[in-house]
Design a protein around this motif. Structure first.
Motif: not given
Length: 240
Positions: A133-134, A152-154, A178-181, A223-225
């Motif tokens: 997530r950004n 980017l946070v895993y 964001t999806i990364i292989t 994310v909101s928190a």
């Protein structure tokens, strides 16, 4: 070993002669009406003792049919094992199977970036994808100054027998992840043009919409928190 290839329908027909040698191929495995032929028929004549591997068009058609059935079984098993599709009727899954294409991606490939609309629905057959997530945060600087940063946070990963992209494609809304292989990944994909075209019926589209969930949508509260915590930190810095 050599074969003579002459343009025309009989050995005595005059025309351009070519030579076929070892590893050459000729003929067709599918019947083509004369009206659709782009070239004139040819006659093949052996000039030496030749050993030829002959593949029957009938046997080839059977092989293609058996291969298609085996591949469809693999697609059916994959979709049935995906969480959102476990209770789907086989008839509806078969509607999806007809549109599926296989696609491989190397490790580290960005499948979709946050903020973009993905162009296909995907089912992971092998490998896995990391989900990020950004996040907007604040970096402490000297003299009580701060700088807004984005990173980017895993958040987790998508494993084999999981799907993604349904909501983004059906509603045409941007992906929130964001999806990364993580390694080489093989996906069974259905392109958006096939979903919105006449290929997929309205009932199956509605069923997909009702059963699918946003990818890692449950992390919205997290994310909101995080944002609230960051804002509180910056306020604390300003008042200290």
């Amino acid at each position: 070993m050599a074969l003579g290839l002459t343009m025309g329908s009989a050995p005595w027909t005059t025309g351009v002669a070519l030579s076929l040698r070892q590893w050459s191929t000729f003929g067709t495995l599918e019947a083509t009406p004369d009206a659709e032929l782009e070239t004139k028929p040819c006659t093949v004549i052996t000039e030496d003792n030749c050993e030829i591997l002959k593949i029957s068009a009938k046997e080839y058609a059977k092989l293609k049919s058996d291969t298609a059935k085996l591949e469809n079984k693999q697609k059916l098993k994959l979709i049935q094992q995906c969480p959102y599709y476990e209770e789907w009727p086989t008839l509806s899954i078969n509607e999806l199977i007809a549109l599926i294409k296989w696609k491989k991606f190397p490790p580290g490939h960005v499948i979709v970036e946050s903020g973009n609309i993905i162009s296909f629905v995907a089912y992971i057959n092998s490998g896995y994808c990391n989900v990020y997530r950004n996040i907007i945060g604040f970096l402490k600087l000297p003299r009580h100054k701060v700088k807004k940063t984005q990173k980017l946070v895993y958040m987790g990963k998508l494993d084999e027998k999981e799907s993604f992209g349904e909501i983004s494609v059906l509603l045409q809304v941007p992906f929130t992840c964001t999806i990364i292989t993580g390694k080489e990944v093989e996906l069974a994909i259905i392109e958006d043009k096939d979903i919105f075209g006449k290929q997929l019926d309205q009932v199956t589209k509605q069923l997909m919409f009702l059963t699918a969930k946003p990818t890692f949508g449950h992390l919205t509260e997290f994310v909101s928190a995080f944002h609230r915590l960051s804002e509180a930190s910056i306020l604390g810095l300003r008042t200290s």
